[in-house]
Design a protein around this motif. Structure first.
Motif, PDB file in Angstrom:
ATOM      1  N   LEU A  85       0.824  -1.210   0.000  1.00  0.00           N
ATOM      2  CA  LEU A  85       0.000   0.000   0.000  1.00  0.00           C
ATOM      3  C   LEU A  85       0.856   1.258   0.000  1.00  0.00           C
ATOM      4  N   GLY A  86       1.941   1.241   0.774  1.00  0.00           N
ATOM      5  CA  GLY A  86       2.841   2.392   0.793  1.00  0.00           C
ATOM      6  C   GLY A  86       3.481   2.637  -0.554  1.00  0.00           C
ATOM      7  N   SER A  87       3.819   1.550  -1.274  1.00  0.00           N
ATOM      8  CA  SER A  87       4.415   1.702  -2.604  1.00  0.00           C
ATOM      9  C   SER A  87       3.428   2.326  -3.581  1.00  0.00           C
ATOM     10  N   VAL A  88       2.163   1.877  -3.519  1.00  0.00           N
ATOM     11  CA  VAL A  88       1.136   2.462  -4.386  1.00  0.00           C
ATOM     12  C   VAL A  88       0.935   3.942  -4.052  1.00  0.00           C
ATOM     13  N   PHE A  89       0.867   4.235  -2.781  1.00  0.00           N
ATOM     14  CA  PHE A  89       0.675   5.611  -2.321  1.00  0.00           C
ATOM     15  C   PHE A  89       1.855   6.488  -2.732  1.00  0.00           C
ATOM     16  N   ALA A  90       3.070   5.961  -2.589  1.00  0.00           N
ATOM     17  CA  ALA A  90       4.262   6.733  -2.935  1.00  0.00           C
ATOM     18  C   ALA A  90       4.324   7.032  -4.432  1.00  0.00           C
ATOM     19  N   SER A  91       3.953   6.046  -5.259  1.00  0.00           N
ATOM     20  CA  SER A  91       3.990   6.268  -6.705  1.00  0.00           C
ATOM     21  C   SER A  91       3.006   7.345  -7.131  1.00  0.00           C
ATOM     22  N   ARG A  92       1.861   7.416  -6.471  1.00  0.00           N
ATOM     23  CA  ARG A  92       0.875   8.439  -6.819  1.00  0.00           C
ATOM     24  C   ARG A  92       1.303   9.818  -6.330  1.00  0.00           C
ATOM     25  N   LEU A  93       2.035   9.845  -5.216  1.00  0.00           N
ATOM     26  CA  LEU A  93       2.534  11.115  -4.709  1.00  0.00           C
ATOM     27  C   LEU A  93       3.803  11.572  -5.416  1.00  0.00           C
ATOM     28  N   GLY A  94       4.461  10.641  -6.100  1.00  0.00           N
ATOM     29  CA  GLY A  94       5.733  10.972  -6.726  1.00  0.00           C
ATOM     30  C   GLY A  94       6.877  11.035  -5.735  1.00  0.00           C
ATOM     31  N   VAL A  95       6.779  10.252  -4.646  1.00  0.00           N
ATOM     32  CA  VAL A  95       7.794  10.237  -3.596  1.00  0.00           C
ATOM     33  C   VAL A  95       8.447   8.859  -3.585  1.00  0.00           C
ATOM     34  N   ALA A  96       9.730   8.803  -3.243  1.00  0.00           N
ATOM     35  CA  ALA A  96      10.430   7.521  -3.160  1.00  0.00           C
ATOM     36  C   ALA A  96       9.815   6.657  -2.069  1.00  0.00           C
ATOM     37  N   VAL A  97       9.647   5.381  -2.353  1.00  0.00           N
ATOM     38  CA  VAL A  97       9.009   4.458  -1.411  1.00  0.00           C
ATOM     39  C   VAL A  97       9.740   4.395  -0.072  1.00  0.00           C
TER      40      VAL A  97
END
Length: 566
Positions: free
Chosen positions: A17-29
């Protein structure tokens, strides 16, 4: 036991979930993982959360490094070996002694060897966050390769130095003994890694079942790590060597199904373990702070020293990049003058009317590789903007986390020193990792244009198609049983090959008869074999980018898998 299993399940869910969230925010996982772990460390029942450093160093780190090494193109690693060595060996040593000197001044009762040990803990950057950001923003492949290569090797340098510094605590320090120990650890580790990588790849090539070869690959990192550690060498460097050798031999030794399974499995394992460690880093923060408080030491004092050490490490890295970029620019100018010389020699060799003689072919292959290398250094040279990105990509992570907790128990100020290491890791990860995308955008750094990549891919695919056409036009073309192929089928496949269509497309030659269908399958298998051989030649020459080679390899492997599944 149930709590551990539940934690593992929840951890995987949080990582996904954090990886999906990070990709949408444009932030490194990794940044998201550290923040989530830090927030979780304040939850009830998490105060005493501690992970033994041996688990990270001996169980988690080897698969992470192997997964990265096995997917590292050996041509890219070779071409950037000088930069990688400078950053992962020289800079780590400079950073360790520089930060160690600062810590030595801050803690008067701490021996210099102990301070250098702490410096070794906080000296190796973790390339996970930087490379994930770089790939997402389209950094030039050379920058990404240097960062990945640095992350592979610098852990070994730091851990070997840490071991030497700990051994020197309470004893007289001998620079010569330290150099000998370092050289022994490196040489023995490389030998063990090469042997393990070569032998296990050969064994896997003889098994012939993808499930079994995959199972063998899961133990390769430990087959390299454990013997190296037993002989007093660097286990992590042995793992890296084994991964690089496996990655280099796999295209020639393993089947398409084996290669696809290995790429998918190890990328998944690498993603879970890397992000899991960053999650653990945040979860352990509260227990580290409590350890400092229980020892009656100052928490904010340690945080301040950690912030100072962070600034010192950043300044050292920035200063180190100046001569490194200058050296790379000088090297680029040197290679510009050699391209014409190599091409003139190649022209003379092409005029030799001795195609059967093996020596000119070997010489031609070597010269073409030199031309490709020279073109690489000229066309993908590193300027001050790339140096700025490398300078700001000094985020700490996995090794800093584990090595800090492996410091001797009787070391003075140990709880504070661990907190210093955690402070350096968290500040660099959030501050540098969080602002690296902005720096890349401000500098206007862009990767290879999509149009250029498409042209290069088309050029390589045409080269593979030409090799296939030569095979289909050969008078020696025969079926496995020695019989001849149907001339009409060969003609139709040659026409399809000329149009650069997918060779596994059944619509091109409808299977109306079983005999015709069998011949089509046999011809397609020969086509894949020919394309694969031509691709290995292209890979050896170094003429194409690794991403282009990977594109063609995936295309061939997928086609071969579809063919084998019919």
């Amino acid at each position: 036991m149930l709590e551990i299993e539940l934690f593992a399940v929840v951890g995987v869910i949080v990582i996904v979930l954090g990886s999906v969230f990070a990709s949408r925010l444009g932030v490194a996982v990794p940044i998201i993982m550290v923040l989530l772990g830090t927030a979780g460390s304040f939850l009830p029942g998490m105060e005493s959360f501690v992970v033994e450093p041996e688990i990270i160093l001996a169980v988690v780190l080897p698969p992470i490094l192997y997964g990265a090494a096995v997917n590292m193109p050996t041509t890219d690693f070779r071409r950037n070996f000088g930069s990688i060595s400078a950053l992962s060996v020289v800079l780590v040593l400079v950073s360790a002694f520089g930060a160690g000197a600062l810590i030595y001044l801050a803690f008067p009762n701490l021996s210099f060897a102990s301070a250098v040990a702490v410096g070794a803990v906080i000296s190796p950057p973790d390339a996970v966050a930087a490379t994930s950001i770089g790939k997402r923003l389209g950094l030039p492949p050379r920058l990404v390769t240097i960062l990945e290569g640095e992350g592979l090797v610098n852990d070994a340098t730091a851990l070997v130095l840490l071991r030497s510094a700990i051994a020197a605590i309470g004893a007289s320090f001998s620079l010569w003994d330290a150099v000998v120990d370092f050289g022994y650890a490196v040489i023995v580790a490389i030998i063990i890694g090469i042997v393990v990588g070569a032998v296990t790849t050969w064994i896997r090539s003889k098994i012939g079942q993808v499930q079994l070869t995959t199972a063998v690959s899961f133990v390769v990192p430990f087959l390299a790590y454990l013997p190296a550690e037993e002989f007093g060498a660097s286990g992590v460097l042995a793992v890296v060597a084994a991964g690089l050798v496996t990655g280099a031999l796999a295209p020639r030794r393993l089947t398409a199904e084996d290669r696809i399974a290995e790429r998918t499995n190890w990328r998944t394992i690498q993603m879970l373990l890397e992000n899991g460690v960053f999650l653990l880093m945040g979860l352990q923060l509260m227990s580290v702070i409590e350890g400092v408080e229980e020892a009656g030491l100052g928490v904010w004092g340690a945080v301040a020293i950690g912030a100072g050490a962070t600034i010192a490490l950043i300044l050292l890295r920035v200063a180190f990049m100046v001569p490194l970029v200058y050296w790379l620019r000088r090297s680029q100018a040197k290679h510009e003058g050699r391209i014409d010389q190599y091409n003139r020699v190649l022209t003379k060799l092409d005029e030799l009317d001795r195609p059967e003689h093996p020596r000119p072919k070997r010489v031609q292959r070597a010269l073409r590789q030199r031309v490709a290398d020279a073109n690489f250094y000229v066309n993908e040279g590193l300027d001050w903007r790339g140096g700025a990105v490398l300078a700001w990509s000094g985020m700490r992570g996995v090794v800093t986390l584990a090595a800090a907790q492996s410091l001797p128990v009787d070391l003075p100020y140990r709880p504070q020193l661990i907190l210093i290491a955690f402070t350096v890791a968290i500040i660099t990860l959030i501050a540098q990792g969080g602002t690296l995308p902005l720096l890349i955008q401000l500098l206007g750094i862009r990767g290879t244009p999509a149009e250029e990549l498409e042209r290069e891919r088309g050029r390589l695919m045409r080269e593979l198609a030409a090799a296939t056409d030569d095979m289909l036009a050969s008078s020696e073309l025969r079926r496995p049983d020695g019989g001849e192929f149907d001339a009409e089928l060969v003609r139709r496949l040659r026409e399809r090959n000329e149009r650069m269509l997918a060779v596994a497309d059944d619509a091109a030659v409808p299977p109306q008869e079983s005999e015709a269908r069998q011949q089509v399958v046999e011809l397609q298998r020969l086509i894949f074999t020919t394309e694969h051989a031509a691709l290995q030649e292209a890979r050896s020459s170094g003429t194409y980018r690794s991403s282009t080679i990977e594109y063609a390899q995936t295309r061939i492997d997928n086609g071969a898998m579809r063919l084998d599944g019919e």
